[in-house]
Design an enzyme around this catalytic site. Structure first.
Site, PDB file in Angstrom:
ATOM      1  N   ASP A   1       0.772  -1.216  -0.030  1.00 41.97           N
ATOM      2  CA  ASP A   1      -0.035  -0.078  -0.122  1.00 41.97           C
ATOM      3  C   ASP A   1       0.797   1.250   0.011  1.00 41.97           C
ATOM      4  OD1 ASP A   1      -2.450  -1.576  -0.016  1.00 41.97           O
ATOM      5  OD2 ASP A   1      -2.782  -1.113   2.004  1.00 41.97           O
ATOM      6  N   GLY A   2       2.045   1.242   0.602  1.00 43.10           N
ATOM      7  CA  GLY A   2       2.991   2.408   0.529  1.00 43.10           C
ATOM      8  C   GLY A   2       3.369   2.832  -0.731  1.00 43.10           C
TER       9      GLY A   2
ATOM     10  N   GLU B   1      -4.975   9.085   5.399  1.00 42.26           N
ATOM     11  CA  GLU B   1      -5.165   9.641   6.720  1.00 42.26           C
ATOM     12  C   GLU B   1      -3.977  10.866   7.066  1.00 42.26           C
ATOM     13  OE1 GLU B   1      -2.101   7.042   7.163  1.00 42.26           O
ATOM     14  OE2 GLU B   1      -4.120   6.094   7.275  1.00 42.26           O
TER      15      GLU B   1
ATOM     16  N   ARG C   1       6.108  10.359  26.852  1.00 46.25           N
ATOM     17  CA  ARG C   1       5.204  11.521  26.955  1.00 46.25           C
ATOM     18  C   ARG C   1       3.853  11.219  26.162  1.00 46.25           C
ATOM     19  NH1 ARG C   1       6.983  15.569  30.744  1.00 46.25           N
ATOM     20  NH2 ARG C   1       9.343  15.442  30.711  1.00 46.25           N
TER      21      ARG C   1
ATOM     22  N   ASP D   1      -1.714   9.481  22.595  1.00 49.26           N
ATOM     23  CA  ASP D   1      -0.646   9.441  21.914  1.00 49.26           C
ATOM     24  C   ASP D   1      -0.709  10.384  20.621  1.00 49.26           C
ATOM     25  OD1 ASP D   1       0.455   8.095  23.699  1.00 49.26           O
ATOM     26  OD2 ASP D   1       0.183   5.968  22.575  1.00 49.26           O
TER      27      ASP D   1
ATOM     28  N   ALA E   1      -6.816   1.466   7.226  1.00 48.73           N
ATOM     29  CA  ALA E   1      -5.523   1.196   7.433  1.00 48.73           C
ATOM     30  C   ALA E   1      -5.342   1.492   8.959  1.00 48.73           C
ATOM     31  CB  ALA E   1      -4.951   2.401   6.533  1.00 48.73           C
ATOM     32  N   TYR E   2      -4.532   2.770   9.278  1.00 49.55           N
ATOM     33  CA  TYR E   2      -4.205   3.029  10.341  1.00 49.55           C
ATOM     34  C   TYR E   2      -5.470   3.139  11.247  1.00 49.55           C
ATOM     35  CZ  TYR E   2      -1.033   5.597  13.899  1.00 49.55           C
ATOM     36  OH  TYR E   2      -0.445   5.869  15.057  1.00 49.55           O
TER      37      TYR E   2
ATOM     38  N   PHE F   1      -8.222   1.804  11.245  1.00 51.11           N
ATOM     39  CA  PHE F   1      -9.031   0.588  11.619  1.00 51.11           C
ATOM     40  C   PHE F   1      -7.922  -0.020  12.837  1.00 51.11           C
ATOM     41  CE2 PHE F   1      -8.470  -4.025  11.024  1.00 51.11           C
ATOM     42  CZ  PHE F   1      -9.939  -4.533  11.178  1.00 51.11           C
ATOM     43  N   SER F   2      -6.632  -0.200  12.772  1.00 44.41           N
ATOM     44  CA  SER F   2      -5.741  -0.529  13.634  1.00 44.41           C
ATOM     45  C   SER F   2      -5.846   0.178  14.992  1.00 44.41           C
ATOM     46  CB  SER F   2      -4.409  -0.728  13.088  1.00 44.41           C
ATOM     47  OG  SER F   2      -3.712   0.616  13.256  1.00 44.41           O
TER      48      SER F   2
END
Length: 295
Positions: free
Chosen positions: A69-70, A144, A154, A173, A185-186, A188-189
């Site tokens: 995908d990248g 995204e 931190r 975070d 992608a991100y 979903f995770s």
């Protein structure tokens, strides 16, 4: 032969040996059909794409991508703002954006030769970051944009809002601002919902937020998502777009995400609903559906 003399395909590949071997096979098979091949080199290195470079794609019919995908996201950078569609051959892991696996190159070439594919327009997001010095930075993403902490020990303190109205503040975070394409992608995770690609929406998914009401949000395509890095945060954050383009955000920065002015096109060579793609890519168990057996 007059039908194929001037046809051209752009091939974008990863640089590892497996991808290069698949690229050689792809080019040979396209040549059999009289289809010329143009190569986009060094795609693993992110770089801004100039308008004149994009204009040179006017003779390209489709972009074929060899990689994960990248690599597909790199190809999308090349064609955004044009009508050229992108189709992927998966050489990665899940490869959710890819249509084919490497063993299916012959099928892919046959369909391209017959022009047997549909074009699916995918929504993007335009991203604006305003830093405390008054600088305005413009970016975009197909999957995204994220605002993430820079120091693992931190948290960052964020305020989120929608359409100019504050919604909540929390330590976390980071957050993911995603399109429906990026929902698998991100986002979903991070626990976000799967949104069908024909739904026009924007998503906001908090990352490890310390708050009672820190749930994923889905808003309409005319809404604007906002994220502020509060001044009480004692470290900088980083904004990532599609995991490729970055910007450092000092405390006091604000990020806005809205529906992108320029969609991107994916070539779809396999008919069938999005649910079939979900089952295939994630190997979801479907035994017992309507009394049938798992295929």
């Amino acid at each position: 032969m007059g039908d194929v003399v001037n046809r051209e395909v752009l091939v974008v590949s990863h640089t590892h040996a497996r991808a290069l071997a698949a690229r050689a096979e792809l080019e040979q098979r396209l040549a059999v059909h009289g289809i010329a091949v143009r190569a986009a080199e060094d795609v693993a290195v992110p770089a801004p794409v100039l308008p004149e470079e994009r204009a040179r794609l006017s003779t390209v019919e489709v972009v074929v991508v060899l990689g994960g995908d990248g690599t597909i996201l790199r190809a999308v950078e090349l064609v955004r703002g044009t009508d050229v569609p992108v189709v992927g051959i998966n050489l990665g892991h899940v490869g959710f954006l890819a249509e084919f696996d490497v063993a299916e190159i012959n099928d892919l070439v046959d369909q391209i030769a017959r022009r047997d594919y549909a074009v699916e327009r995918r929504m993007t997001i335009d991203v604006t970051a305003i830093t405390p010095d008054g600088m305005v930075h413009q970016a975009w993403a197909m999957n995204e944009a994220t605002v993430e902490k820079n120091r693992p020990e931190r948290m960052i303190e964020l305020a989120i809002g929608v359409d100019g109205r504050a919604l909540e503040t929390f330590g976390c975070d980071g957050v993911v601002l995603a399109t429906p394409t990026g929902s698998t992608a991100y986002a979903f995770s991070a626990g976000g919902p799967v949104v069908w690609p024909d739904v026009e929406a924007l998503l906001l998914v908090p990352l490890s937020a310390h708050a009672l009401f820190a749930r994923p949000l889905v808003v309409g395509p005319s809404s604007v998502l906002e994220v502020e890095l509060l001044t009480r945060t004692d470290t900088t954050a980083t904004m990532w777009c599609d995991g490729r383009r970055t910007l450092t955000l000092p405390p006091g920065s604000r990020v806005e995400a809205r529906r992108g002015a320029e969609p991107v096109n994916l070539a779809r060579l396999r008919p069938g609903p999005f649910s079939e793609r979900l089952v295939r890519k994630f190997d979801l168990p479907v035994a017992g559906w309507r009394g049938g057996r798992q295929q």
